[in-house]
Design a protein around this motif. Structure first.
Motif, PDB file in Angstrom:
ATOM      1  N   LEU A  25      72.727 -83.934  20.736  1.00 16.14           N
ATOM      2  CA  LEU A  25      72.967 -85.369  20.883  1.00 16.14           C
ATOM      3  C   LEU A  25      73.987 -85.898  19.886  1.00 16.14           C
ATOM      4  O   LEU A  25      74.684 -86.876  20.148  1.00 16.14           O
ATOM      5  CB  LEU A  25      71.649 -86.136  20.718  1.00 16.14           C
ATOM      6  N   HIS A  38      64.381 -87.578  20.767  1.00 18.06           N
ATOM      7  CA  HIS A  38      63.268 -88.146  21.529  1.00 18.06           C
ATOM      8  C   HIS A  38      63.844 -89.137  22.536  1.00 18.06           C
ATOM      9  O   HIS A  38      64.453 -90.134  22.125  1.00 18.06           O
ATOM     10  CB  HIS A  38      62.272 -88.859  20.611  1.00 18.06           C
ATOM     11  N   PRO A  39      63.686 -88.914  23.839  1.00 20.17           N
ATOM     12  CA  PRO A  39      64.293 -89.780  24.865  1.00 20.17           C
ATOM     13  C   PRO A  39      63.928 -91.251  24.750  1.00 20.17           C
ATOM     14  O   PRO A  39      64.686 -92.108  25.210  1.00 20.17           O
ATOM     15  CB  PRO A  39      63.756 -89.183  26.172  1.00 20.17           C
ATOM     16  N   ASP A  40      62.774 -91.572  24.156  1.00 17.99           N
ATOM     17  CA  ASP A  40      62.374 -92.969  24.049  1.00 17.99           C
ATOM     18  C   ASP A  40      63.007 -93.671  22.844  1.00 17.99           C
ATOM     19  O   ASP A  40      62.737 -94.847  22.592  1.00 17.99           O
ATOM     20  CB  ASP A  40      60.849 -93.093  23.975  1.00 17.99           C
ATOM     21  N   MET A  43      69.312 -94.542  24.272  1.00 16.27           N
ATOM     22  CA  MET A  43      69.574 -94.912  25.663  1.00 16.27           C
ATOM     23  C   MET A  43      70.998 -94.551  26.048  1.00 16.27           C
ATOM     24  O   MET A  43      71.899 -94.531  25.206  1.00 16.27           O
ATOM     25  CB  MET A  43      69.308 -96.399  25.900  1.00 16.27           C
ATOM     26  N   VAL A  51      75.742 -92.424  24.633  1.00 17.50           N
ATOM     27  CA  VAL A  51      74.336 -92.427  24.231  1.00 17.50           C
ATOM     28  C   VAL A  51      74.254 -93.133  22.882  1.00 17.50           C
ATOM     29  O   VAL A  51      74.873 -92.703  21.908  1.00 17.50           O
ATOM     30  CB  VAL A  51      73.782 -90.995  24.116  1.00 17.50           C
ATOM     31  N   GLN A 105      74.106 -86.965  34.692  1.00 16.61           N
ATOM     32  CA  GLN A 105      73.242 -88.068  35.128  1.00 16.61           C
ATOM     33  C   GLN A 105      73.172 -88.148  36.649  1.00 16.61           C
ATOM     34  O   GLN A 105      72.104 -88.390  37.221  1.00 16.61           O
ATOM     35  CB  GLN A 105      73.753 -89.387  34.555  1.00 16.61           C
ATOM     36  N   GLU A 133      72.709 -80.404  27.947  1.00 14.31           N
ATOM     37  CA  GLU A 133      71.594 -80.851  28.782  1.00 14.31           C
ATOM     38  C   GLU A 133      71.726 -80.317  30.195  1.00 14.31           C
ATOM     39  O   GLU A 133      70.719 -79.975  30.840  1.00 14.31           O
ATOM     40  CB  GLU A 133      71.530 -82.375  28.798  1.00 14.31           C
ATOM     41  N   HIS A 167      70.404 -77.764  21.503  1.00 22.11           N
ATOM     42  CA  HIS A 167      69.338 -78.385  22.303  1.00 22.11           C
ATOM     43  C   HIS A 167      67.982 -77.846  21.834  1.00 22.11           C
ATOM     44  O   HIS A 167      67.637 -76.698  22.123  1.00 22.11           O
ATOM     45  CB  HIS A 167      69.542 -78.062  23.783  1.00 22.11           C
TER      46      HIS A 167
END
Length: 252
Positions: A25, A38-40, A43, A51, A105, A133, A167
């Motif tokens: 990331l 952590h995806p949460d 965004m 991102v 995406q 990803e 990753h």
């Protein structure tokens, strides 16, 4: 010939087990603080496919609300998409520009629609452009056989490509695969690398391995320190405020 194969395997392992400097990331492009794995807590902006961390998104949202401004992207300042159709148009513009994040995406959207062939095509294109990803998604496709035939060799190939790119989830999956194959030493190496990147499941698995006597006290202690350092490096007052607002249901 046998010596050449042995040397090739050694060189591959040198690359595979090299500790990445950061996760796939990288840093938030606004505050330049490492993004948490952590995806949460981050965004993806559909307009520019950047991102960004929740801290920067929340701070910009407050600025816009307090100034009674239109809601725009915190990075590129384009108006936020208000429909799925508009989001798809934005993705396609980025895909035409060769953006692997947009390809990834769109692949995820196609997978949700059950169009595995299209998902595979988008993820393959993104992976060729180096998207970690996308490699991770492809490894799962080959593992589960969705849209493609099950292929452990290709599954491992894409897992390794994603892991080398930083990753932590793919690295954890490699550890589980090595464990199932009886290569406990290699599994522990993978877990230490992903724990060093702040991966929760990896540090928990190392804790279990330490309790079972499969990891030395020194190695576990070093991994625990590196894990905590990686977590601390992703923190900031803005991100703390965003998480607090999120816990109170003020933002999603």
């Amino acid at each position: 010939k046998r010596a050449c194969k042995k040397r090739a395997a050694e060189l591959r392992d040198e690359l595979l087990f090299k500790q990445p400097e950061s996760t796939h990331l990288g840093d938030c492009p606004i505050c330049f603080i490492p993004l948490p794995p952590h995806p949460d807590k981050f965004m993806m902006m559909a307009c520019c496919c950047k991102v960004i961390c929740l801290g920067c998104a929340y701070a910009d949202l407050l600025r816009q609300l307090e100034g009674k401004l239109g809601i725009t992207c915190a990075f590129c300042r384009q108006p936020r998409a208000t429909s799925e159709q508009e989001t798809d148009r934005n993705y396609m513009k980025r895909i035409e520009a060769g953006d692997p994040v947009a390809m990834r995406q769109m692949g995820a959207k196609r997978e949700l629609d059950g169009d595995y062939s299209a998902a595979f095509e988008y993820w393959t294109k993104a992976a060729k452009l180096g998207d970690a990803e996308a490699h991770n998604h492809l490894s799962i496709m080959y593992q589960e056989g969705n849209g493609v035939g099950k292929d452990e060799g290709k599954e491992t190939y894409h897992m390794e490509k994603a892991a080398i790119a930083g990753h932590p989830g793919a690295r954890y999956n490699l550890a589980m695969q090595e464990g199932r194959n009886g290569s406990d030493d290699r599994a522990v190496k993978h877990l230490i690398i992903s724990a060093n990147l702040g991966h929760d499941m990896s540090i928990e698995m190392l804790k279990e391995s330490y309790t079972d006597g499969d990891v030395s006290k020194e190695d576990y202690a070093a991994a625990l320190r590196a894990y905590q350092a990686a977590i601390d490096a992703t923190k900031s007052p803005q991100r703390g405020a965003a998480l607090d607002a999120q816990s109170k249901g003020l933002v999603r």
